[in-house]
Design an enzyme around this catalytic site. Structure first.
Site, PDB file in Angstrom:
ATOM      1  N   SER A 248       1.092  -1.220   0.002  1.00  0.00           N
ATOM      2  CA  SER A 248       0.072   0.023  -0.040  1.00  0.00           C
ATOM      3  C   SER A 248       0.879   1.285   0.099  1.00  0.00           C
ATOM      4  O   SER A 248       2.157   1.068  -0.251  1.00  0.00           O
ATOM      5  CB  SER A 248      -0.824  -0.018   1.257  1.00  0.00           C
ATOM      6  OG  SER A 248      -0.079   0.191   2.384  1.00  0.00           O
ATOM      7  N   LYS A 249       0.213   2.405  -0.159  1.00  0.00           N
ATOM      8  CA  LYS A 249       0.884   3.822  -0.033  1.00  0.00           C
ATOM      9  C   LYS A 249       2.057   3.928   1.070  1.00  0.00           C
ATOM     10  O   LYS A 249       3.036   4.489   0.780  1.00  0.00           O
ATOM     11  CB  LYS A 249      -0.014   4.808   0.052  1.00  0.00           C
ATOM     12  CG  LYS A 249      -1.144   4.952  -1.166  1.00  0.00           C
ATOM     13  CD  LYS A 249      -0.355   5.923  -2.327  1.00  0.00           C
ATOM     14  CE  LYS A 249      -1.258   5.993  -3.117  1.00  0.00           C
ATOM     15  NZ  LYS A 249      -0.927   5.755  -4.553  1.00  0.00           N
ATOM     16  N   ARG A 250       1.689   3.298   2.018  1.00  0.00           N
ATOM     17  CA  ARG A 250       2.688   3.274   3.332  1.00  0.00           C
ATOM     18  C   ARG A 250       3.992   2.814   2.896  1.00  0.00           C
ATOM     19  O   ARG A 250       5.044   3.150   3.569  1.00  0.00           O
ATOM     20  CB  ARG A 250       2.311   2.435   4.284  1.00  0.00           C
ATOM     21  CG  ARG A 250       0.960   2.798   5.284  1.00  0.00           C
ATOM     22  CD  ARG A 250       0.725   2.140   6.280  1.00  0.00           C
ATOM     23  NE  ARG A 250       0.356   0.714   5.964  1.00  0.00           N
ATOM     24  CZ  ARG A 250       1.035  -0.450   6.207  1.00  0.00           C
ATOM     25  NH1 ARG A 250       2.093  -0.235   6.723  1.00  0.00           N
ATOM     26  NH2 ARG A 250       0.681  -1.592   5.598  1.00  0.00           N
ATOM     27  N   HIS A 251       3.980   1.836   2.182  1.00  0.00           N
ATOM     28  CA  HIS A 251       5.305   1.358   1.725  1.00  0.00           C
ATOM     29  C   HIS A 251       6.171   1.934   0.620  1.00  0.00           C
ATOM     30  O   HIS A 251       7.060   1.385  -0.094  1.00  0.00           O
ATOM     31  CB  HIS A 251       5.131  -0.203   0.921  1.00  0.00           C
ATOM     32  CG  HIS A 251       4.526  -1.154   1.793  1.00  0.00           C
ATOM     33  ND1 HIS A 251       2.874  -1.332   1.960  1.00  0.00           N
ATOM     34  CD2 HIS A 251       4.932  -1.976   2.855  1.00  0.00           C
ATOM     35  CE1 HIS A 251       2.806  -2.273   2.912  1.00  0.00           C
ATOM     36  NE2 HIS A 251       4.029  -2.467   3.755  1.00  0.00           N
ATOM     37  N   GLY A 252       5.486   3.197   0.173  1.00  0.00           N
ATOM     38  CA  GLY A 252       6.240   4.067  -0.650  1.00  0.00           C
ATOM     39  C   GLY A 252       5.709   3.992  -1.841  1.00  0.00           C
ATOM     40  O   GLY A 252       4.402   4.069  -1.946  1.00  0.00           O
TER      41      GLY A 252
END
Length: 488
Positions: A248-252
Site C-alpha cells: 500500500s501507499k505506506r510502503h512508498g
RNA sequence: GCCCCCAUCGUCUAGUGGCCAAGGACUCCGCCCUUUCAAGGCGGCAACAGGGAUUCGAAUUCCCUUGGGGGCACCA
C-alpha cells in the site's frame, strides 16, 4: 481444432479508481505474456461500473502506465459501463429460467439480520425467505412497485475447478450465499458484470489476483446458468510490502508512474515484476521482453505471495541500463537531460555520436536514469561547483594543487591526438618527472574536471570533455585554488 | 466466527523421491582488478516452520499443528 489449440483470449480488467498499481501492472504483464507467448489476444477492459469511484483521470493513468510499460492491447478497449443492457438481460434470463429469484428484503433489514447473526456468533447467510414467496405474493409486491434485487440461487453440490497455478480448488456450495446479481436500480453486481463481459469478449483464460478465488465459484455457477463454456482460471499470488502486509501507499511508491518518474526503465520494471511470482526455472533472471515472452509458461507461476523489494528493482534497473542498446536507451535519458537544463535538443542532435559515447561511459556506474543525468553535468556545463569533500580530500594544499594543475594544463595543451593512449602517456610521464604516484596527479585532476572524487576513468573523462572544456575547467580550478590560498 | 489459499536463506527464487551435508540472485561483509567510483571476478554470512505418517530413502507425497494471507456487501 481442439480447445487448447485455439488461440487464447485474455484480458486485464482494472477499475479506474486510482493509478495503475504495481500489483495490477504485474497481473496485466502475466496476462500479456501468456497471450503473446501463445499467439493469443490480450484485451483491456475498464471496469467503470462503480460510477462513484471511477474517474476519467484514473482511466488515463491506466492507459499511460500500460503504454509506458509497453503492454499493448488488442482490439478496442471495452468499457464495462457500456454493456448495462446485456448485464440486465442476462440477469433476467436467469430469473426467467428459474435460476434466480426476486428478493424484496431491504438493505436495512439485511443489515439488522447480519448484526444479529454476528452478535450470536453465527455466520450470516441469506435465509431465502423471498425465494419461498408464492407467485401471487410476488405479483402483489410487483404491482405495489416494491423495490427488489435479483438473487442467484446457489444449487446443491460442490463447485470446483483446475486452477492454472493452484491445481484443484473446491468450494462446498453450502458455504456460498445466494448473492445479488442485479441491484434494485437494475444495475449489475460485479460478479454478473464480469461473467457477462468475459463471455461476450470470448475470454478463454481468466488470470487475476488470488483475492478473487472466493469469487470464482460464484462466477462458475453463473457461467453454467448462462449456458456458457468455462474459461481456464489462474489465480496469481499477491504482492506484499517489506513488512509482509499487502502493498500500500505506506510502503512508498506503488504507482507505476512513480517509478517512471524515478528514472526507471520499463523493461527493468517488467523484468522485476515478472520475477515476483514467476520463474523461468533455473538461474535465469535478467531478461529482455522478447525473452520473457519466449520463456513464459504458467508452470513457472508461484503460489506464494511475494514481497516487493525496491533494492532488487534498482539492481535490475542497473542491469537493464547496461543491456539496453544505446539507441533504445537514449529516448529515455534525453528528456531527463533536457529537463535538467544540461543541453538543448539541437546540441544533442549535432553531437549524436559523442553523446552516445558519453551515455555509454556513464551508464556503467548508474542504477537509474537520474544517476546518469547527475553524472552528466560536467560534460555539458561551462562551469561547475567543486564538492567540498572532494576538495578537502584531494586539494589539501591549495597552493600546491594549483601549481600541479598548472603543470597538468601545460602538459595537456600540446597532446596530440587527444585520445586515451597519448593522454595516459603524458600524464604518467608528468607524474614520473615530478616524482609522485600517478594517482596523485589523477585525483586532483579528476576533482578539477568533474568537481567530484568519482568519475569514469580519467582519460575517458578528458576525451569526453574535449580539450577546450577540459583546459577551461582546469583553469577555473586553479583560479579557485589561488583565491582559496590567498584568503587563508 | 465461517470459507478458501499459502509455507526453502532477511528478500526474490531453483528444486517435481535418491544427482541436495539444498543451488542462483538481491542485500550485507571480505578479497582481487584498479587512477577514483562503478562494473566484473572470487569468497563469506544466511533457509527446507513444527510434529506425525508413507518409503530402503522426503525440501519434494499424505495428515495434523502453528504461522501468514485473502474473502465473506444492493464495492470492484
Amino acid at each position: 481444432m481442439t480447445d487448447s489449440a485455439r488461440p487464447p483470449r485474455l484480458r486485464f480488467a482494472p477499475s479506474p479508481t486510482g493509478y495503475l498499481h504495481v500489483g495490477g501492472a504485474r497481473t496485466a504483464l502475466f496476462n500479456w505474456l501468456y497471450a503473446r507467448h501463445n499467439g493469443g489476444k490480450f484485451l483491456l477492459r475498464i471496469e467503470d461500473t462503480d460510477k462513484l469511484r471511477s474517474t476519467d483521470e484514473s482511466t488515463r493513468a491506466i492507459f499511460e502506465g500500460m503504454e509506458w510499460l509497453g503492454l499493448d492491447w488488442d482490439e478496442d478497449v471495452v468499457y464495462q459501463g457500456a454493456s448495462l443492457e446485456r448485464h440486465r438481460a442476462d440477469a433476467m434470463r436467469m430469473l426467467d429460467a428459474g435460476l434466480a429469484y426476486r428478493c424484496f428484503c431491504t438493505p436495512e433489514e439485511l443489515e439488522v439480520r447480519r448484526k444479529t447473526a454476528a452478535a450470536g456468533h453465527e455466520t450470516f447467510k441469506y435465509d431465502r425467505r423471498c425465494d419461498r414467496l408464492l407467485p401471487d405474493e410476488v405479483q402483489e409486491r410487483l404491482d405495489r412497485s416494491d423495490a427488489f434485487v435479483v438473487r442467484f440461487r446457489i444449487p446443491e453440490g460442490t463447485t470446483e475447478w483446475d486452477d492454472l497455478v493452484h491445481e484443484r480448488i473446491a468450494f462446498p456450495n453450502k458455504d456460498l450465499d445466494d448473492f445479488v446479481i442485479l441491484r434494485s436500480n437494475a444495475t449489475p453486481i460485479y460478479n454478473l458484470a464480469v461473467v457477462s463481459d468475459d463471455i461476450a469478449m470470448g475470454v478463454t483464460v481468466v488470470m487475476r489476483g488470488d483475492d478473487h478465488i472466493s469469487n470464482t465459484p460464484k462466477q462458475i455457477l453463473l457461467y453454467r446458468a448462462l449456458g456458457a463454456e468455462l474459461p481456464t482460471f489462474a489465480h496469481l499470488p499477491m504482492i506484499h510490502g517489506m513488512d509482509g502486509k499487502k502493498l500500500s501507499k505506506r510502503h512508498g511508491a506503488t504507482a507505476v508512474g512513480d517509478y517512471q518518474h524515478q528514472g526507471l526503465l520499463p523493461t527493468a520494471m517488467l523484468n522485476f515484476l515478472a520475477l515476483l511470482g514467476w520463474s523461468p526455472g533455473g538461474d535465469r533472471e535478467v531478461m529482455t521482453v522478447p525473452e520473457m515472452i519466449e520463456l513464459f509458461t504458467p508452470a513457472g507461476l508461484q503460489k506464494k505471495a511475494a514481497i516487493f523489494d525496491p533494492k532488487k528493482l534498482e539492481w535490475m534497473n542497473g542491469q537493464h541500463l547496461s543491456i539496453t542498446p544505446l539507441a533504445e536507451l537514449e529516448p529515455y535519458v534525453t528528456p531527463a537531460i533536457l529537463a535538467a537544463g544540461l543541453a538543448d535538443e539541437a546540441t544533442l542532435a549535432a553531437r549524436r555520436e559523442w553523446y552516445f559515447d558519453l551515455l555509454d561511459l556513464l551508464r556503467v556506474r548508474s542504477r537509474t536514469i537520474d544517476d546518469i543525468v547527475r553524472q552528466a553535468g560536467p560534460y555539458f556545463l561551462p562551469h561547475i561547483d567543486f564538492d567540498p569533500e572532494a576538495v578537502a580530500r584531494n586539494w589539501k594544499d591549495p597552493e600546491a594543487a594549483a601549481d600541479l594543475l598548472a603543470k597538468v594544463s601545460q602538459t595537456l595543451a600540446s597532446v596530440d591526438p587527444w585520445e586515451p593512449g597519448p593522454l595516459e602517456t603524458v600524464l604518467r610521464g608528468l607524474a614520473e618527472s615530478l616524482g609522485i604516484a600517478a594517482g596523485k596527479v589523477f585525483q586532483p585532476l579528476r576533482v578539477a574536471l568533474t568537481g567530484l572524487t568519482v568519475s569514469p576513468g580519467i582519460f575517458e573523462v578528458l576525451v569526453a570533455m574535449g580539450r577546450d572544456l577540459a583546459l577551461a575547467r582546469i583553469s577555473d580550478a586553479t583560479d579557485w585554488l589561488r583565491r582559496a590560498a590567498d584568503s587563508k
